[in-house]
Design an enzyme around this catalytic site. Sequence first.
Site, PDB file in Angstrom:
ATOM      1  N   ILE A  21       0.856  -1.203   0.000  1.00 42.16           N
ATOM      2  CA  ILE A  21       0.000   0.000   0.000  1.00 42.16           C
ATOM      3  C   ILE A  21       0.884   1.243   0.000  1.00 42.16           C
ATOM      4  O   ILE A  21       1.737   1.410   0.889  1.00 42.16           O
ATOM      5  CB  ILE A  21      -0.922   0.026   1.240  1.00 42.16           C
ATOM      6  N   ASP A  79       9.303   7.674  -1.226  1.00 41.28           N
ATOM      7  CA  ASP A  79       8.685   8.794  -1.935  1.00 41.28           C
ATOM      8  C   ASP A  79       8.409   8.280  -3.349  1.00 41.28           C
ATOM      9  O   ASP A  79       9.353   7.997  -4.106  1.00 41.28           O
ATOM     10  CB  ASP A  79       9.667   9.976  -1.945  1.00 41.28           C
ATOM     11  N   ASN A  82      -2.286   4.254  -3.746  1.00 42.08           N
ATOM     12  CA  ASN A  82      -3.125   5.218  -3.034  1.00 42.08           C
ATOM     13  C   ASN A  82      -2.449   6.578  -2.847  1.00 42.08           C
ATOM     14  O   ASN A  82      -3.132   7.595  -2.779  1.00 42.08           O
ATOM     15  CB  ASN A  82      -3.499   4.611  -1.669  1.00 42.08           C
ATOM     16  N   ARG A  93       5.130   0.198 -12.473  1.00 43.55           N
ATOM     17  CA  ARG A  93       6.126  -0.308 -13.436  1.00 43.55           C
ATOM     18  C   ARG A  93       7.053  -1.360 -12.815  1.00 43.55           C
ATOM     19  O   ARG A  93       7.458  -2.311 -13.461  1.00 43.55           O
ATOM     20  CB  ARG A  93       6.949   0.870 -13.989  1.00 43.55           C
ATOM     21  N   TYR A 101      -5.445  18.934 -10.457  1.00 45.05           N
ATOM     22  CA  TYR A 101      -5.838  17.753  -9.664  1.00 45.05           C
ATOM     23  C   TYR A 101      -6.782  16.866 -10.484  1.00 45.05           C
ATOM     24  O   TYR A 101      -6.590  15.642 -10.564  1.00 45.05           O
ATOM     25  CB  TYR A 101      -6.493  18.169  -8.341  1.00 45.05           C
ATOM     26  N   LYS A 114      -6.372  12.917 -11.864  1.00 48.54           N
ATOM     27  CA  LYS A 114      -7.278  11.800 -11.573  1.00 48.54           C
ATOM     28  C   LYS A 114      -7.951  11.281 -12.846  1.00 48.54           C
ATOM     29  O   LYS A 114      -8.252  10.085 -12.941  1.00 48.54           O
ATOM     30  CB  LYS A 114      -8.299  12.212 -10.498  1.00 48.54           C
ATOM     31  N   VAL A 136     -13.872  12.523   1.215  1.00 49.17           N
ATOM     32  CA  VAL A 136     -13.478  11.666   2.338  1.00 49.17           C
ATOM     33  C   VAL A 136     -12.723  12.556   3.320  1.00 49.17           C
ATOM     34  O   VAL A 136     -11.755  13.224   2.918  1.00 49.17           O
ATOM     35  CB  VAL A 136     -12.524  10.538   1.888  1.00 49.17           C
TER      36      VAL A 136
END
Length: 257
Positions: A12, A65, A92, A126, A158, A162, A191
Amino acid sequence: MKTELKGKTVFITGASSGIGKSTAYAFAAEGANLIISARRIERLEAISKNITEKFGVKVHSVQLDVTKREEVKKTVENLPGEFSIIDILVNNAGLGRGLNKIYEDDPEGWDEMIDTNIKGLLNVTRFAVPKMVARGSGHVINIGSIAGHEAYGGGAVYCATKHSVKAITESMRIDLIDKGVRVSTVDPGMVETEFSIVRFYGDEEKAKSVYNGLEPLTGEDIADAVIFCATRPAHANINEMIIMPSVQANAFVTYRK
Ligand code: NDP
Ligand code: 8X3
């Protein structure tokens, strides 16, 4: 038959906060082992300790990072033996920077968003996916956004990032169709996490006001959706899941009390 998560390894990104952190707990509750990554290692270590104590699963914390391609390559290709097979990758890590009109906006924020939300996701993908391809199994779950379906004022870059996640997800699904690797995207509306604090450069009051008068989604709501995707039977794939607060109809229309 549902896909069993017990004993699987889940990588994650952006697990130090918000959706990524909730997703780590949700997979651990299913008995999965975790590789959790983000830049703030001290947070990851605390999360790792707590998860291990609570669920007894194995957790590997990595300071990473996602914008640093060589670092990502080195990390993903040199995972310790017991974590070296990634069954599920949750892309994420991401951020918004500013909410300003394009002609007044700070280009530095554009670079951060593009480097993290698009290039960061590409970097991790990748270097993690080749082993899935070689094994003939795996699942990549991207965290997109309602901003990948609609574009709102002040969000040009932004929203563009997305929309890119949506396009990358769709292309990847085609590239991997004959490799036993599933590709899903979970695309939330509002959220309440640290997202708005980061977007407004630490202005907590401004961040809080985004959710004034409405009940936003929580990280747990999105983690639930991710677990739903990950537990479908091997022959079924959730291509895309849009999940919104009940009082948010789309990117523009909310009902506030
Ligand atoms: P948070 O700010 O709470 O969490 C963001 C996570 O991303 C943190 O763990 C942060 O860790 C990590 N991150 C940021 N930049 C980097 C980087 N360069 N390398 C590695 N990790 C990084 O926000 P959310 O949980 O809300 O955001 C998670 C994802 O959900 C993002 O992709 C976001 O765009 C998306 N999303 C959020 C929505 C919302 O309303 N909150 C709605 C729709 C989508 P660290 O700083 O320690 O590196
Ligand atoms: C982040 C949430 O509402 O700005 O994806 O699109 S929103």
